[in-house]
Motif scaffolding. Sequence first.
Motif, PDB file in Angstrom:
ATOM      1  N   LYS A  81      19.303-123.041 -68.063  1.00 59.78           N
ATOM      2  CA  LYS A  81      20.322-122.316 -67.305  1.00 59.78           C
ATOM      3  C   LYS A  81      20.134-122.409 -65.793  1.00 59.78           C
ATOM      4  CE  LYS A  81      24.030-119.771 -67.503  1.00 59.78           C
ATOM      5  NZ  LYS A  81      25.260-120.328 -68.083  1.00 59.78           N
ATOM      6  N   ASN A  82      18.894-122.487 -65.345  1.00 63.95           N
ATOM      7  CA  ASN A  82      18.624-122.442 -63.912  1.00 63.95           C
ATOM      8  C   ASN A  82      18.096-123.777 -63.422  1.00 63.95           C
ATOM      9  OD1 ASN A  82      18.816-119.351 -63.153  1.00 63.95           O
ATOM     10  ND2 ASN A  82      17.822-119.496 -65.146  1.00 63.95           N
ATOM     11  N   ASP A  83      18.835-124.381 -62.486  1.00 64.84           N
ATOM     12  CA  ASP A  83      18.418-125.642 -61.891  1.00 64.84           C
ATOM     13  C   ASP A  83      17.114-125.413 -61.140  1.00 64.84           C
ATOM     14  OD1 ASP A  83      18.080-128.021 -60.490  1.00 64.84           O
ATOM     15  OD2 ASP A  83      20.235-128.286 -60.172  1.00 64.84           O
ATOM     16  N   ILE A  84      16.048-126.079 -61.574  1.00 65.94           N
ATOM     17  CA  ILE A  84      14.734-125.858 -60.988  1.00 65.94           C
ATOM     18  C   ILE A  84      14.713-126.226 -59.509  1.00 65.94           C
ATOM     19  CG2 ILE A  84      13.586-128.079 -61.327  1.00 65.94           C
ATOM     20  CD1 ILE A  84      12.196-124.672 -62.406  1.00 65.94           C
ATOM     21  N   ARG A  85      15.653-127.085 -59.084  1.00 62.87           N
ATOM     22  CA  ARG A  85      15.698-127.480 -57.677  1.00 62.87           C
ATOM     23  C   ARG A  85      16.076-126.322 -56.778  1.00 62.87           C
ATOM     24  NH1 ARG A  85      19.643-132.550 -58.529  1.00 62.87           N
ATOM     25  NH2 ARG A  85      20.634-130.889 -59.768  1.00 62.87           N
ATOM     26  N   ASP A  86      16.771-125.321 -57.340  1.00 55.52           N
ATOM     27  CA  ASP A  86      17.154-124.162 -56.531  1.00 55.52           C
ATOM     28  C   ASP A  86      15.941-123.374 -56.057  1.00 55.52           C
ATOM     29  OD1 ASP A  86      19.823-124.729 -56.776  1.00 55.52           O
ATOM     30  OD2 ASP A  86      20.158-123.372 -58.465  1.00 55.52           O
ATOM     31  N   VAL A  87      14.848-123.468 -56.813  1.00 52.73           N
ATOM     32  CA  VAL A  87      13.650-122.730 -56.429  1.00 52.73           C
ATOM     33  C   VAL A  87      13.155-123.183 -55.064  1.00 52.73           C
ATOM     34  CG1 VAL A  87      11.269-122.194 -57.064  1.00 52.73           C
ATOM     35  CG2 VAL A  87      13.007-122.424 -58.839  1.00 52.73           C
ATOM     36  N   ILE A 270       5.423-129.606 -74.468  1.00 50.27           N
ATOM     37  CA  ILE A 270       5.568-130.271 -73.166  1.00 50.27           C
ATOM     38  C   ILE A 270       6.900-131.011 -73.097  1.00 50.27           C
ATOM     39  CG2 ILE A 270       4.667-132.145 -71.724  1.00 50.27           C
ATOM     40  CD1 ILE A 270       1.855-131.296 -72.657  1.00 50.27           C
ATOM     41  N   LEU A 271       7.249-131.721 -74.158  1.00 50.45           N
ATOM     42  CA  LEU A 271       8.518-132.456 -74.181  1.00 50.45           C
ATOM     43  C   LEU A 271       9.718-131.510 -74.137  1.00 50.45           C
ATOM     44  CD1 LEU A 271       7.666-135.230 -76.806  1.00 50.45           C
ATOM     45  CD2 LEU A 271       7.983-135.541 -74.335  1.00 50.45           C
ATOM     46  N   ALA A 272       9.629-130.366 -74.834  1.00 46.87           N
ATOM     47  CA  ALA A 272      10.710-129.384 -74.790  1.00 46.87           C
ATOM     48  C   ALA A 272      10.878-128.843 -73.373  1.00 46.87           C
ATOM     49  CB  ALA A 272      10.433-128.246 -75.769  1.00 46.87           C
ATOM     50  N   THR A 273       9.749-128.610 -72.698  1.00 46.96           N
ATOM     51  CA  THR A 273       9.796-128.111 -71.322  1.00 46.96           C
ATOM     52  C   THR A 273      10.420-129.137 -70.393  1.00 46.96           C
ATOM     53  OG1 THR A 273       7.817-126.754 -71.687  1.00 46.96           O
ATOM     54  CG2 THR A 273       8.385-127.272 -69.406  1.00 46.96           C
ATOM     55  N   ILE A 274       9.982-130.395 -70.510  1.00 44.91           N
ATOM     56  CA  ILE A 274      10.522-131.458 -69.650  1.00 44.91           C
ATOM     57  C   ILE A 274      12.017-131.637 -69.898  1.00 44.91           C
ATOM     58  CG2 ILE A 274      10.459-133.943 -69.213  1.00 44.91           C
ATOM     59  CD1 ILE A 274       7.444-133.835 -69.782  1.00 44.91           C
ATOM     60  N   THR A 275      12.412-131.591 -71.159  1.00 38.86           N
ATOM     61  CA  THR A 275      13.833-131.750 -71.497  1.00 38.86           C
ATOM     62  C   THR A 275      14.659-130.616 -70.901  1.00 38.86           C
ATOM     63  OG1 THR A 275      13.190-132.777 -73.590  1.00 38.86           O
ATOM     64  CG2 THR A 275      15.476-132.094 -73.381  1.00 38.86           C
ATOM     65  N   GLY A 276      14.138-129.398 -70.946  1.00 40.13           N
ATOM     66  CA  GLY A 276      14.848-128.268 -70.353  1.00 40.13           C
ATOM     67  C   GLY A 276      14.990-128.403 -68.850  1.00 40.13           C
ATOM     68  N   ILE A 277      13.933-128.865 -68.187  1.00 39.85           N
ATOM     69  CA  ILE A 277      13.978-129.044 -66.731  1.00 39.85           C
ATOM     70  C   ILE A 277      15.004-130.119 -66.360  1.00 39.85           C
ATOM     71  CG2 ILE A 277      12.658-129.840 -64.730  1.00 39.85           C
ATOM     72  CD1 ILE A 277      10.187-128.562 -66.014  1.00 39.85           C
ATOM     73  N   GLY A 279      17.524-131.136 -68.202  1.00 44.06           N
ATOM     74  CA  GLY A 279      18.854-130.642 -68.567  1.00 44.06           C
ATOM     75  C   GLY A 279      19.411-129.677 -67.546  1.00 44.06           C
ATOM     76  N   SER A 280      18.536-128.920 -66.870  1.00 39.42           N
ATOM     77  CA  SER A 280      19.002-127.953 -65.873  1.00 39.42           C
ATOM     78  C   SER A 280      19.573-128.626 -64.634  1.00 39.42           C
ATOM     79  CB  SER A 280      17.846-127.029 -65.467  1.00 39.42           C
ATOM     80  OG  SER A 280      16.911-127.696 -64.641  1.00 39.42           O
ATOM     81  N   MET A 281      19.330-129.926 -64.489  1.00 39.96           N
ATOM     82  CA  MET A 281      19.863-130.664 -63.345  1.00 39.96           C
ATOM     83  C   MET A 281      21.140-131.419 -63.699  1.00 39.96           C
ATOM     84  SD  MET A 281      16.281-132.276 -61.924  1.00 39.96           S
ATOM     85  CE  MET A 281      14.760-131.308 -61.945  1.00 39.96           C
ATOM     86  N   THR A 282      21.646-131.212 -64.898  1.00 38.77           N
ATOM     87  CA  THR A 282      22.843-131.897 -65.385  1.00 38.77           C
ATOM     88  C   THR A 282      23.933-130.873 -65.689  1.00 38.77           C
ATOM     89  OG1 THR A 282      22.302-131.737 -67.743  1.00 38.77           O
ATOM     90  CG2 THR A 282      21.280-133.544 -66.495  1.00 38.77           C
ATOM     91  N   PRO A 283      25.144-131.322 -66.034  1.00 41.49           N
ATOM     92  CA  PRO A 283      26.207-130.376 -66.408  1.00 41.49           C
ATOM     93  C   PRO A 283      25.877-129.498 -67.606  1.00 41.49           C
ATOM     94  CG  PRO A 283      27.146-132.523 -65.893  1.00 41.49           C
ATOM     95  CD  PRO A 283      25.655-132.698 -65.909  1.00 41.49           C
ATOM     96  N   LEU A 284      24.812-129.813 -68.346  1.00 43.90           N
ATOM     97  CA  LEU A 284      24.436-128.987 -69.489  1.00 43.90           C
ATOM     98  C   LEU A 284      24.094-127.558 -69.076  1.00 43.90           C
ATOM     99  CD1 LEU A 284      22.162-131.400 -71.580  1.00 43.90           C
ATOM    100  CD2 LEU A 284      24.492-130.658 -72.109  1.00 43.90           C
TER     101      LEU A 284
END
Length: 405
Positions: A81-87, A270-277, A279-284
């Motif tokens: 839900k939250n684009d990590i780049r916003d941090v 780790i893969l679930a975490t990377i995928t979430g990160i 995904g947060s930078m895409t329209p998903l």
Amino acid sequence: MITSPFTFFSLLMVFITAVLFCEKRLQMRLFKIIPALTFIYFGGMIGASLQIWELTPEMRAFIGKLKYYLLPMMLFLLLLKNDIRDVFKLGPRLMGSFLAVTVSIVVGFIIVYTAFKSQFEADAWQTLSILSSSWIGGSTNMAATQQGLNVADGSQALTYAFLMDNICASIWLVLMISFAPMRERFNKFSGANSADVDKIIEHINITATKNEDKRDYEFMDFMITIGLGLAVAGAVMVLGKQYVNPGNLTDENFLSGLRGFFSGSGWVVILATITGIIGSMTPLKSVKGSDHVGSVLLYVVVGLIATSTDFSTIDFGDAAFYILAGFLILAFHLVVLLIMAKVFKLDLYICGIASQANIGGSVSAPILAGTYNKALVPAGLMMGIFGSAIGTVTALMLAKILIAM
């Protein structure tokens, strides 16, 4: 005594719903200090200790399998839900404070483990590694680290980690909240001028409000969220346990050293975490409902872990020693935090939120931020999300360090 896994799960869901109803609907003031997760932790543990349900091999297998399937889905949806780049828009001072706090906590764990290694039990490295995952990014990471280290449900290592987390971290949150009226005195001590920080936080808050999708949830929103979450969970479980590290690697296998550094379960989280990160930078990230479904899964996963933890099996003398060790880690962290505030002239709000975003994660960091100033809630949330993103991997790395000591 309940012996049916499905009756047990129904009871767990009723209990979780009741706790959240008291927090969200009734808005009981107690939950402003102690998060709902703490009640779910202790409620589940007390139920298991009183043997309201019987932890038969069938029950433990049911809990373990359900948690195993829900965990990667939870991690992906909570990060989506939250684009990590916003941090990083929070500015170098806020981000630097967060990372410095993370380092102080990791070093604190290493120092305490080194100092008391002879008095700890043999599996204390598991306890401290699991706890560190929560104190770097919140409770979300505890289940992931437990799975990554292959620590059994109901083990003493896991029980001690829960005790330390709930008792020490809850008192820490109360302490951070009690500091709120002391901002002026703290800033005089540190020499901070917080006007610039307030402007950045307010700008982020305004931007987040402007970009919020205000339409009502629709049927397909939840179907897409559930379908996407299950698809990602299924994919990372196959990749982690069947391809990256299937458990039978030899020196001839490609990148066997790197692939064997973590277990197959470790690679799944780790893969679930990377995928979430990613995904947060895409329209998903615009899919409505992903944060709500992810939060539901968080409460369920935490409840499943807690309900397989029987207090009656632990030595309370040893438990008291572990709790003392937790407070020593926090004491070291506090000293570093004060030194850092003085050297870099940091505002109380920055120090408090950076600390709680690590120790409490995205669950309690916004609570503390809202106590300080409502405009800081997005900052607390985003830093908590960032902590969730790095907490599991950092904890797994710490486990490697502690094993080698």
